[in-house]
Design a protein around this motif. Structure first.
Motif, PDB file in Angstrom:
ATOM      1  N   THR A 107      37.915 127.672  15.040  1.00 20.31           N
ATOM      2  CA  THR A 107      36.487 128.026  14.220  1.00 20.31           C
ATOM      3  C   THR A 107      35.309 127.246  15.178  1.00 20.31           C
ATOM      4  OG1 THR A 107      36.810 125.861  12.985  1.00 20.31           O
ATOM      5  CG2 THR A 107      37.736 128.072  12.101  1.00 20.31           C
ATOM      6  N   ARG A 108      35.892 126.343  16.149  1.00 20.78           N
ATOM      7  CA  ARG A 108      34.614 126.022  16.911  1.00 20.78           C
ATOM      8  C   ARG A 108      35.083 125.701  18.497  1.00 20.78           C
ATOM      9  NH1 ARG A 108      33.250 120.612  14.063  1.00 20.78           N
ATOM     10  NH2 ARG A 108      31.966 120.003  15.836  1.00 20.78           N
ATOM     11  N   TRP A 109      34.396 125.652  19.387  1.00 18.06           N
ATOM     12  CA  TRP A 109      34.693 125.515  20.715  1.00 18.06           C
ATOM     13  C   TRP A 109      33.516 124.643  21.520  1.00 18.06           C
ATOM     14  CZ3 TRP A 109      32.329 127.714  25.514  1.00 18.06           C
ATOM     15  CH2 TRP A 109      31.133 128.291  25.186  1.00 18.06           C
ATOM     16  N   VAL A 110      34.084 124.078  22.393  1.00 16.48           N
ATOM     17  CA  VAL A 110      32.966 123.179  23.272  1.00 16.48           C
ATOM     18  C   VAL A 110      33.388 123.245  24.755  1.00 16.48           C
ATOM     19  CG1 VAL A 110      34.451 121.245  22.835  1.00 16.48           C
ATOM     20  CG2 VAL A 110      31.762 121.056  23.078  1.00 16.48           C
ATOM     21  N   ARG A 111      32.647 123.078  25.384  1.00 10.98           N
ATOM     22  CA  ARG A 111      32.708 123.315  26.877  1.00 10.98           C
ATOM     23  C   ARG A 111      32.293 121.683  27.435  1.00 10.98           C
ATOM     24  NH1 ARG A 111      30.496 123.597  32.052  1.00 10.98           N
ATOM     25  NH2 ARG A 111      28.437 124.431  31.281  1.00 10.98           N
ATOM     26  N   ARG A 112      33.148 121.096  28.201  1.00 14.15           N
ATOM     27  CA  ARG A 112      32.825 119.744  28.628  1.00 14.15           C
ATOM     28  C   ARG A 112      33.138 119.906  30.045  1.00 14.15           C
ATOM     29  NH1 ARG A 112      36.492 118.109  24.478  1.00 14.15           N
ATOM     30  NH2 ARG A 112      35.380 117.734  22.366  1.00 14.15           N
ATOM     31  N   GLY A 113      31.982 120.006  30.816  1.00 14.76           N
ATOM     32  CA  GLY A 113      32.178 120.157  32.372  1.00 14.76           C
ATOM     33  C   GLY A 113      33.360 121.281  32.564  1.00 14.76           C
ATOM     34  N   SER A 114      34.182 120.977  33.189  1.00 11.77           N
ATOM     35  CA  SER A 114      35.118 121.994  33.916  1.00 11.77           C
ATOM     36  C   SER A 114      36.315 122.368  32.948  1.00 11.77           C
ATOM     37  CB  SER A 114      35.477 121.566  35.225  1.00 11.77           C
ATOM     38  OG  SER A 114      36.293 120.417  35.168  1.00 11.77           O
ATOM     39  N   GLU A 115      35.940 121.720  31.634  1.00 12.18           N
ATOM     40  CA  GLU A 115      37.134 122.008  30.469  1.00 12.18           C
ATOM     41  C   GLU A 115      36.465 122.536  29.167  1.00 12.18           C
ATOM     42  OE1 GLU A 115      40.604 118.966  29.878  1.00 12.18           O
ATOM     43  OE2 GLU A 115      39.311 118.884  28.285  1.00 12.18           O
ATOM     44  N   VAL A 116      37.484 123.574  28.487  1.00 12.99           N
ATOM     45  CA  VAL A 116      36.977 124.113  27.439  1.00 12.99           C
ATOM     46  C   VAL A 116      38.026 123.881  26.252  1.00 12.99           C
ATOM     47  CG1 VAL A 116      36.460 126.421  26.391  1.00 12.99           C
ATOM     48  CG2 VAL A 116      35.827 126.028  28.762  1.00 12.99           C
ATOM     49  N   ALA A 117      37.411 123.445  25.212  1.00  9.18           N
ATOM     50  CA  ALA A 117      38.330 123.005  24.229  1.00  9.18           C
ATOM     51  C   ALA A 117      38.077 124.040  23.108  1.00  9.18           C
ATOM     52  CB  ALA A 117      37.969 121.625  23.795  1.00  9.18           C
ATOM     53  N   GLY A 118      39.125 124.187  22.326  1.00  4.04           N
ATOM     54  CA  GLY A 118      39.251 125.027  21.004  1.00  4.04           C
ATOM     55  C   GLY A 118      39.323 123.957  19.728  1.00  4.04           C
ATOM     56  N   VAL A 119      38.526 123.843  18.697  1.00  3.19           N
ATOM     57  CA  VAL A 119      38.525 123.079  17.829  1.00  3.19           C
ATOM     58  C   VAL A 119      38.649 123.743  16.322  1.00  3.19           C
ATOM     59  CG1 VAL A 119      36.965 121.055  16.826  1.00  3.19           C
ATOM     60  CG2 VAL A 119      36.783 121.658  19.279  1.00  3.19           C
ATOM     61  N   ASP A 120      39.140 122.872  15.327  1.00  2.00           N
ATOM     62  CA  ASP A 120      39.232 123.320  14.081  1.00  2.00           C
ATOM     63  C   ASP A 120      38.137 122.920  13.061  1.00  2.00           C
ATOM     64  OD1 ASP A 120      40.006 120.730  13.166  1.00  2.00           O
ATOM     65  OD2 ASP A 120      42.168 121.536  12.930  1.00  2.00           O
ATOM     66  N   ASP A 121      38.228 123.320  11.984  1.00  2.00           N
ATOM     67  CA  ASP A 121      37.009 122.939  11.034  1.00  2.00           C
ATOM     68  C   ASP A 121      36.964 121.589  10.707  1.00  2.00           C
ATOM     69  OD1 ASP A 121      35.960 125.444  10.331  1.00  2.00           O
ATOM     70  OD2 ASP A 121      37.566 125.698   8.694  1.00  2.00           O
ATOM     71  N   ARG A 122      38.073 120.642  11.053  1.00  5.52           N
ATOM     72  CA  ARG A 122      38.071 119.380  10.662  1.00  5.52           C
ATOM     73  C   ARG A 122      37.661 118.536  12.154  1.00  5.52           C
ATOM     74  NH1 ARG A 122      43.886 119.363   8.443  1.00  5.52           N
ATOM     75  NH2 ARG A 122      43.997 120.695  10.248  1.00  5.52           N
ATOM     76  N   GLY A 123      37.417 119.422  13.103  1.00  2.00           N
ATOM     77  CA  GLY A 123      36.738 118.582  14.235  1.00  2.00           C
ATOM     78  C   GLY A 123      38.108 118.363  15.158  1.00  2.00           C
ATOM     79  N   THR A 124      39.262 118.474  14.945  1.00  2.00           N
ATOM     80  CA  THR A 124      40.581 118.486  15.641  1.00  2.00           C
ATOM     81  C   THR A 124      40.494 119.162  16.969  1.00  2.00           C
ATOM     82  OG1 THR A 124      41.572 117.741  13.543  1.00  2.00           O
ATOM     83  CG2 THR A 124      43.021 118.021  15.755  1.00  2.00           C
ATOM     84  N   THR A 125      40.728 118.727  18.055  1.00  2.00           N
ATOM     85  CA  THR A 125      40.931 119.384  19.250  1.00  2.00           C
ATOM     86  C   THR A 125      42.337 120.132  19.188  1.00  2.00           C
ATOM     87  OG1 THR A 125      39.568 118.260  20.432  1.00  2.00           O
ATOM     88  CG2 THR A 125      40.928 119.543  21.595  1.00  2.00           C
ATOM     89  N   LEU A 126      42.232 121.528  19.121  1.00  2.00           N
ATOM     90  CA  LEU A 126      43.514 122.355  18.969  1.00  2.00           C
ATOM     91  C   LEU A 126      44.192 122.448  20.437  1.00  2.00           C
ATOM     92  CD1 LEU A 126      42.316 124.799  16.470  1.00  2.00           C
ATOM     93  CD2 LEU A 126      43.884 122.918  16.074  1.00  2.00           C
ATOM     94  N   VAL A 127      43.307 122.826  21.262  1.00  2.00           N
ATOM     95  CA  VAL A 127      43.745 123.066  22.901  1.00  2.00           C
ATOM     96  C   VAL A 127      42.537 122.988  23.658  1.00  2.00           C
ATOM     97  CG1 VAL A 127      42.882 125.515  22.591  1.00  2.00           C
ATOM     98  CG2 VAL A 127      44.964 125.049  24.071  1.00  2.00           C
ATOM     99  N   ARG A 128      42.970 122.421  25.078  1.00  2.00           N
ATOM    100  CA  ARG A 128      42.228 122.275  26.166  1.00  2.00           C
ATOM    101  C   ARG A 128      42.319 123.267  27.347  1.00  2.00           C
ATOM    102  NH1 ARG A 128      42.685 116.549  25.135  1.00  2.00           N
ATOM    103  NH2 ARG A 128      43.479 116.405  27.408  1.00  2.00           N
ATOM    104  N   VAL A 129      41.643 123.982  27.834  1.00  2.00           N
ATOM    105  CA  VAL A 129      41.897 124.778  28.873  1.00  2.00           C
ATOM    106  C   VAL A 129      40.951 124.622  30.191  1.00  2.00           C
ATOM    107  CG1 VAL A 129      41.965 127.155  29.728  1.00  2.00           C
ATOM    108  CG2 VAL A 129      42.756 126.669  27.478  1.00  2.00           C
ATOM    109  N   PRO A 130      41.466 124.473  31.248  1.00  2.00           N
ATOM    110  CA  PRO A 130      40.399 124.220  32.543  1.00  2.00           C
ATOM    111  C   PRO A 130      39.692 125.589  32.744  1.00  2.00           C
ATOM    112  CG  PRO A 130      42.548 124.432  33.278  1.00  2.00           C
ATOM    113  CD  PRO A 130      42.958 124.506  31.668  1.00  2.00           C
ATOM    114  N   LEU A 131      38.483 125.345  33.126  1.00  2.00           N
ATOM    115  CA  LEU A 131      37.509 126.367  33.479  1.00  2.00           C
ATOM    116  C   LEU A 131      38.217 127.167  34.357  1.00  2.00           C
ATOM    117  CD1 LEU A 131      34.730 127.355  32.379  1.00  2.00           C
ATOM    118  CD2 LEU A 131      33.733 126.390  34.092  1.00  2.00           C
ATOM    119  N   LYS A 132      38.830 126.579  35.612  1.00  2.00           N
ATOM    120  CA  LYS A 132      39.229 127.391  36.703  1.00  2.00           C
ATOM    121  C   LYS A 132      40.866 126.611  36.849  1.00  2.00           C
ATOM    122  CE  LYS A 132      35.129 129.113  38.826  1.00  2.00           C
ATOM    123  NZ  LYS A 132      34.105 128.630  39.660  1.00  2.00           N
TER     124      LYS A 132
END
Lengths: 282, 375
Positions: free
Chosen positions: B329-354
């Motif tokens: 339900t949420r996402w955030v990019r931190r530098g060269s990494e992107v994370a998928g986040v749920d409603d509670r703020g829990t990081t569900l998955v992290r994916v490198p940009l490249k």
């Protein structure tokens, strides 16, 4: 020659049971028993009312063009029951459901309860409902023994596998039945619109368009057959509340022509027609 | 009819019922550029939901090859033929929707497929991809291009199936906007089958009722994406919840793609249903065709998408597609990494940009052999 012709006419008339003249309203003749077969010759003794059918034009979707012009109605009553024979012209048999295919059908509608003012003739109204006995041609075919498989509709259909027909499930077992129901969601919800049936008629209640729902109990039975020109259907149900030899009531009819894609609100229907009970034949 | 606001056509329109938006709206983005029409999504849905009697040719999810493919046959062409080709003034549609152009006595402008129209799902649609004999030529009204269009129910904000049902057997769940046929109430009139312009409601002749995609609501209720999403090997799909434009949140992945970057577009917005499956249009298809299918935002969407390699946020978010079964339900990019986040703020998955790239020499010195380029 002239004498021979007159003799022929006289012999012909003597050999016929003269049908009662058509009547302006629906008349249910008191009888010792109620014929359930639409082809039973006993029906000839009941006076026939020719009910003109009208377009359903109250709610969308409406029927746009007249299809079935009229339905011919005869009725008998015995004890607390009434049997109505509906006959209407229909050149095509439509009794196989499919996407874009619709079934021939008919219905009898009576006020749900005696009231000073009858409900709206098109499905009743809030607080003043109607009871409906509904017959459908595909249900009739199923009752008469047509199978409950997709090949009845598409004879060349190839079926690889249904999960509920897996060899690991004993055919007819509770587990197998349960799984089959899970793959037929309407049936699982208690809404039996298709599949094997024991009756071609269902009882319904409505309090206005869009409110149709099953009646608390099945009180109607019926059977339909093809005639040379259409359908003849007998629907037998308890006498409507308020209808007695001393108290007339109202009745209405509807017909759906499957080949014209009529279904639900797309139908031909009558307004309310007076119905009375007559003790003796004229 | 009531007057409702449809943001996809930029104006008010007539609809059968007053505007009543759900608490949150199930929605999805499909990247058509990544679809290879493997039909894994089709089979994932088929084996999960439609293996019963009467569902043999029922595909709640299908993938068709455009421009010639369709299931049921010519579902969109027939309706487009019925409607006047309305024009857009910027982002405002000036033509009539299917609700506004309904004939007297009808609830929507629509047509009814026959059972034969469902009999050829994805059959022969790719034949032009076959090798052409030397010297042979093949002339078409348009250039030789095609692309794959994966389709499920759009769980529309203004569903035509719901509007078409004369007895209210179809409802839109207030909690998530998923559109369902009440199997206990449907009487099989098939008005919904006719009314849905996307032809995503199907009549089951064995149950005698109409059935449709349920948005895998038992999974969505547990925060899991539907079967056709998580089984997609091309990772073209993302399911979630979409806000209205005025409530758009950039940290909501679907809001970002649809509202902020406007890179994902609705399917035939001019029909007027405000469909909630959004497509990143194929970049190699003539824009004139795409404008008819996805509306006036096509050119800008393609331009934005083509630049994704230089756009860390967009590229990063696209990399989250197919990265987890859970609903982000949420996402955030931190530098060269992107994370998928749920409603509670829990990081569900992290994916490198490249993804890290390792280049191997063409010759393997250990085994003294040339390496081949097979996967």
């Amino acid at each position: 020659m002239r004498y021979a012709l007159m003799t022929l006419i006289a012999v012909s008339l003597a050999g016929c049971t003269r049908a009662p003249a058509p009547v302006a309203d629906v008349v249910a003749v008191v009888s010792a028993s109620l014929p359930s077969d639409p082809a039973d010759a006993a029906w000839n003794a009941a006076p026939e009312h020719v009910a003109k059918l009208l377009l359903q034009d109250l709610v969308e979707p409406r029927l746009q063009a007249v299809s079935t012009p009229d339905v011919r109605v005869r009725a008998f009553t015995a004890g607390q029951e009434i049997a109505l024979r509906l006959e209407w012209p229909d050149a095509t048999i439509n009794d196989l459901p499919a996407a874009g295919r619709f079934n021939d059908a008919c219905a009898v509608q009576v006020p749900l309860k005696p009231a000073a003012a009858v409900p709206d003739p098109q499905m009743g109204m809030a607080g003043n409902g109607v009871a409906i006995s509904f017959w459908r041609a595909d249900w009739q075919a199923t009752v008469k023994g047509r199978g409950d498989t997709i090949r009845e509709i598409y004879p060349n259909a190839l079926i690889d596998h249904y999960p509920f027909d897996a060899p690991s499930l004993e055919k007819g077992s509770a587990a197998q039945q349960k799984m089959a129901t899970e793959y037929a969601p309407a049936e699982g919800a208690g809404n039996r619109r298709g599949g094997a049936r024991t009756t071609a008629v269902e009882d319904l209640i409505a309090e206005g368009p869009g409110t149709l729902h099953p009646a608390p109990a099945a009180i109607s039975r019926g059977s339909g057959v093809r005639t040379p020109t259409g359908w003849a259907v007998v629907i037998t149900r308890p006498l409507p509340d308020g209808l007695s030899p001393t108290s007339p009531s109202q009745i209405a009819f509807a017909v759906w022509e499957g080949s014209k894609q009529e279904s639900g609100a797309r139908k031909m229907r009558t307004g309310w027609i007076p119905i009375s009970i007559r003790e003796d034949q004229p | 009819m009531a007057r409702v606001y449809n943001w996809q056509i930029g104006r008010e329109m007539s609809y059968w019922y007053p505007e009543s938006r759900p608490k949150k709206q199930f929605a999805a983005v499909f990247d058509t550029n990544k679809c290879i029409a493997c039909q894994t999504c089709t089979l994932a849905c088929k084996t999960t939901w439609t293996s019963g009697k009467g569902q043999e040719y029922m595909l709640w999810n299908n993938v068709e090859t455009k421009p010639y493919g369709s299931y049921p046959l010519a579902w969109d062409l027939k309706l487009l033929d019925m409607l006047d080709a309305g024009k857009w003034a910027g982002s405002t549609y000036q033509g009539q929707t299917i609700f506004e152009s309904a004939a007297a006595g009808e609830r929507v402008a629509s047509w009814r497929p026959s059972d034969d129209d469902y009999a050829y799902p994805n059959v022969g649609e790719d034949d032009c991809a076959n090798q052409i004999d030397g010297g042979a030529s093949f002339s078409l009204p348009h250039m030789a291009w095609f692309y794959y269009l994966a389709r499920i129910c759009n769980h529309c904000t203004y569903p035509a199936c719901l509007a078409s049902c004369p007895r209210g057997s179809i409802y839109k769940r207030p909690e998530d906007g998923i559109v369902l046929v009440d199997q206990g109430r449907c009487r099989g009139y098939q008005e919904c089958v006719k009314g849905c312009p996307y032809k995503k409601v199907y009549f089951n002749p064995m149950t005698g009722t109409s059935e449709k995609c349920i948005g895998c609501f038992p999974k969505m209720e547990q925060g899991l994406q539907p079967q056709c999403f998580v089984n997609c090997i091309g990772k073209i799909r993302m399911a979630g919840y979409l806000s209205t434009p005025d409530q758009a949140r950039p940290d909501n992945p679907l809001d970002y793609l649809v509202h902020v970057r406007k890179v994902a577009l609705p399917l035939y917005p001019q029909f007027g249903l405000e469909p909630n499956v959004y497509y990143i249009p194929p970049i190699h298809v003539p824009p004139m065709f795409l404008r008819q299918m996805f509306g006036p935002g096509v050119d800008a969407a393609i331009k934005t998408y083509r630049n994704a390699a230089n756009d860390d946020d967009l590229a990063g978010l696209l990399g989250l597609f197919g990265s987890t079964e859970q609903v982000m339900t949420r996402w955030v990019r931190r530098g060269s990494e992107v994370a998928g986040v749920d409603d509670r703020g829990t990081t569900l998955v992290r994916v490198p940009l490249k993804e890290p790239v390792v280049e191997r020499a063409g010759f393997d010195r250990v085994y003294q052999i040339m390496r081949t380029n097979c996967p």
